[in-house]
Scaffold this active site. Structure first.
Site, PDB file in Angstrom:
ATOM      1  CB  CYS A 159      -1.009  -0.107   1.357  1.00 16.88           C
ATOM      2  SG  CYS A 159      -2.382  -1.083   1.021  1.00 16.88           S
ATOM      3  CB  VAL A 160       3.495   2.861   1.694  1.00 16.04           C
ATOM      4  CG1 VAL A 160       2.475   3.637   2.461  1.00 16.04           C
ATOM      5  CG2 VAL A 160       4.228   1.657   2.409  1.00 16.04           C
TER       6      VAL A 160
END
Lengths: 167, 104
Positions: free
Chosen positions: B103-104
């Site tokens: 997600c990052v």
């Protein structure tokens, strides 16, 4: 709509550490996928962009029914942290450290760095005029990347056609 | 899953247009996909990102944007300038990899 780029706007109204991340994670994902992002900080959510507060966001165990003893590494199943324990001095700091450590281990950046990434990726960030007046703040109280102080009406104008998420 | 010919090379792509077999990828394929994605020319900086993604990819998935900036030394601004309007998807497509899973 066909030629208009997709646009997502987040209204960040909470200043707790756990409530800071949803907009950051989703906003970053949106930028990575080519979606325009606007972040509007209001009320407690302004803690995310205040120079003096952004590095000190906290999570309190009191009245948080999802926070369980087992999160501290004690195998106690669904047993919660008793509220009476949560009010002890140091419990909020303890819970905050626990969450910050977990985030760090997952490679999730701290809030200040995350906001910088979003800003560098093209997200637009604004503070809410009424909240700013209420808390006696000024533009210089905010971190770099905040594009200004805007009214609710301005926000409506700049998010025409956008999908809006309230956090 | 469908078959597609890119730069004269037959490749397999999924419903979203991402290549599913990194071994089918060539530099010419990357150049052709980049054109389709609105990047007429791939500079050394582009190749630095593409090479990094291909060399660190596990299971044929592209690394996340933060992994790319940390690994290549490029800033977020530079990465977004190189691959405007959605670098996560664009880099993955051009590098012949799947969408990043983090997600990052």
């Amino acid at each position: 709509m066909t030629n208009e780029n997709r646009h997502i706007a987040f209204i960040c109204s909470k200043g707790n550490l756990d409530m800071a991340y949803p907009a950051l994670v989703m906003g970053w994902a949106a930028l990575g996928n080519g979606i325009d992002v606007t972040l509007f900080f209001t009320f407690w959510g302004m803690d995310l962009i205040r120079k003096t507060r952004v590095d000190h966001l906290e999570i309190a165990p009191v009245a948080n029914t999802s926070m369980k003893m087992s999160m501290m590494g004690i195998d106690t199943g669904n047993l919660g942290i008793p509220n009476v324990m949560g009010v002890l001095p140091g419990m909020t700091a303890f819970a905050t450290n626990l969450m910050n450590d977990k985030m760090k281990k997952l490679g999730v950046p701290p809030v200040r760095e995350y906001l910088q990434m979003l800003s560098d990726g093209g997200a637009k960030m604004f503070a809410c005029k009424m909240s700013v007046d209420m808390f006696d703040l000024k533009e210089s109280d905010f971190i770099e990347g905040v594009g200004g102080i805007v009214t609710a009406g301005d926000f409506m104008d700049m998010t025409e056609g956008a999908q809006i998420i309230f956090i | 899953m469908s078959n597609k010919v890119i730069a004269g090379v037959p490749v397999q792509v999924n419903a979203e247009g991402f290549m599913t077999n990194p071994a089918e990828w060539t530099k010419d394929v990357a150049i052709e996909i980049a054109r389709e994605e609105g990047l007429p020319e791939l500079t050394d900086a582009h190749w630095k990102v593409i090479d990094f993604c291909r060399s660190t990819s596990e299971d044929g998935k592209s690394p996340t944007l933060r992994t790319i900036t940390n690994g290549t030394g490029l800033t977020t601004k530079e990465l977004f300038a190189l691959f405007p309007k959605g670098p996560a998807k664009k880099v993955a497509k051009i590098a012949g990899l799947g969408k990043p899973e983090g997600c990052v």
